[in-house]
Motif scaffolding. Structure first.
Motif, PDB file in Angstrom:
ATOM      1  N   UNK A  72       0.758  -1.052  -0.125  1.00  0.00           N
ATOM      2  CA  UNK A  72      -0.073  -0.014  -0.027  1.00  0.00           C
ATOM      3  C   UNK A  72       0.858   1.364  -0.036  1.00  0.00           C
ATOM      4  N   UNK A  73       0.448   2.266  -0.700  1.00  0.00           N
ATOM      5  CA  UNK A  73       0.865   3.775  -0.607  1.00  0.00           C
ATOM      6  C   UNK A  73      -0.164   4.627  -0.070  1.00  0.00           C
ATOM      7  N   UNK A  74       0.132   4.868   1.392  1.00  0.00           N
ATOM      8  CA  UNK A  74      -1.038   5.713   1.951  1.00  0.00           C
ATOM      9  C   UNK A  74      -0.710   7.055   1.403  1.00  0.00           C
ATOM     10  N   UNK A  75       0.381   7.523   1.061  1.00  0.00           N
ATOM     11  CA  UNK A  75       0.234   8.841   0.137  1.00  0.00           C
ATOM     12  C   UNK A  75      -0.583   8.971  -1.028  1.00  0.00           C
ATOM     13  N   UNK A  76      -1.030   7.909  -1.882  1.00  0.00           N
ATOM     14  CA  UNK A  76      -1.632   7.751  -2.918  1.00  0.00           C
ATOM     15  C   UNK A  76      -2.747   7.360  -2.617  1.00  0.00           C
TER      16      UNK A  76
END
Length: 124
Positions: A72-76
């Motif tokens: 996962x990429x929480x910034x995206x």
């Protein structure tokens, strides 16, 4: 409220790879456990993989362990499922899910939010 949109499905030959993406709306994405599930024709929806809020803790079904990777990429606001060494039995509609509860994601019971799914077809 969280809205989930999957993408990246398609047709691939056995042994090939695909990467699924799930884009989530909402400001609280980083507080949700995320999961991937799949449903083949005539079968119940089953757990594939899950990832906790920070991304360090993951869980996989035995059937995909060692071949699939969830991240996962929480910034995206996006969660991914990298699928390698695909087999015909991986053919299914793949769904993304989100819930604040890790237990609900891991057990599929009472999950709050679901995407509409993306078709993955693996030819032999």
């Amino acid at each position: 409220q969280v809205q989930l949109v999957e993408s990246g499905g398609g047709l691939v030959q056995a042994g090939g790879s695909l990467r699924l993406s799930c884009a989530a709306s909402g400001r609280t994405f980083s507080t949700y456990a995320m999961g991937w599930f799949r449903q083949a024709p005539g079968k119940e929806r089953e757990f594939v993989a899950a990832i906790k809020w920070g991304g360090r803790n993951t869980s996989y079904s035995e059937s995909v362990k060692g071949r699939f990777t969830i991240s996962r990429d929480n910034a995206k606001n996006t969660v991914y499922l990298q699928m390698n060494s695909l087999k015909p039995e991986d053919t299914a509609v793949y769904y993304c899910a989100a819930d604040p509860s890790w237990v609900k994601i891991a057990t599929i019971e009472g999950v709050d939010y679901w995407g509409r799914g993306t078709q993955v077809t693996v030819s032999s």
